[in-house]
Design an enzyme around this catalytic site. Structure first.
Site, PDB file in Angstrom:
ATOM      1  N   CYS A   1     -17.806 -51.631 -16.476  1.00  0.00           N
ATOM      2  CA  CYS A   1     -17.285 -52.607 -15.661  1.00  0.00           C
ATOM      3  C   CYS A   1     -15.966 -53.307 -16.797  1.00  0.00           C
ATOM      4  O   CYS A   1     -16.013 -53.488 -17.664  1.00  0.00           O
ATOM      5  CB  CYS A   1     -18.319 -53.996 -16.242  1.00  0.00           C
TER       6      CYS A   1
ATOM      7  N   GLU B   1     -30.174 -55.108 -19.262  1.00  0.00           N
ATOM      8  CA  GLU B   1     -31.491 -55.432 -18.989  1.00  0.00           C
ATOM      9  C   GLU B   1     -32.533 -54.304 -18.141  1.00  0.00           C
ATOM     10  O   GLU B   1     -33.546 -54.132 -17.800  1.00  0.00           O
ATOM     11  CB  GLU B   1     -32.043 -56.781 -19.866  1.00  0.00           C
TER      12      GLU B   1
ATOM     13  N   TYR C   1     -24.857 -65.553 -23.945  1.00  0.00           N
ATOM     14  CA  TYR C   1     -24.231 -65.503 -22.116  1.00  0.00           C
ATOM     15  C   TYR C   1     -23.815 -66.612 -21.884  1.00  0.00           C
ATOM     16  O   TYR C   1     -22.629 -66.984 -21.065  1.00  0.00           O
ATOM     17  CB  TYR C   1     -25.618 -65.637 -21.191  1.00  0.00           C
TER      18      TYR C   1
END
Length: 149
Positions: free
Chosen positions: A13, A67, A114
């Site tokens: 990514c 995850e 996050y």
């Protein structure tokens, strides 16, 4: 956490590299990092300038989260997930938090928030997990040159 950090480096990514390690009874039962499903493509090769196309919420439309990959791999291989601990370099988004809760993972230890990564005020995944009894903590040791010290 050091293993999760190193796993994140395997991600293709171009926007974020995240690693996850699933542990049960002091044994590693699964690992994962964010990226598209096996057999599709690598974002940095197919979309090197801008990354994968975005979905309606601005997230990668093709990738699985670290995850998710760790949980799916453990389930695919018949590993007992209930009661395990998940170490992850970025706290879970709300969708991943729902999966973590549903799989009865006991504890989540994360490195970075996050909400800070996304530029939002509330870390919904962390709040969700805590609300429903999953132990969640931020990894407290210092990180130097990408390695926990």
């Amino acid at each position: 956490m050091e293993l999760a950090i190193n796993l994140a480096r395997r991600s293709h990514c171009i926007k974020a590299q995240v690693g996850a390690v699933l542990v049960r009874d002091t044994r590693i039962i699964s690992i994962g990092y964010n990226g598209p499903p096996a057999g599709t493509h690598n974002c940095d090769e197919e979309f090197p300038e801008v990354g994968c196309p975005r979905d309606s919420k601005g997230s990668c439309s093709l990738a699985l989260h670290a995850e998710q990959n760790a949980i799916l791999y453990a389930a695919k291989n018949g590993s007992a997930i209930e009661g395990s601990t998940l170490y992850i370099t970025l706290s879970p988004c709300i969708a991943c938090a729902r999966i973590i809760f549903s799989m009865k993972i006991r504890k989540v230890v994360f490195l970075h928030l996050y909400a800070a990564y996304k530029g939002i005020l509330v870390d919904e995944g962390v709040e969700f997990l805590r609300r429903f009894g999953v132990e969640v903590e931020q990894y407290a040791e210092r990180i130097k040159s990408g390695v926990a010290v």
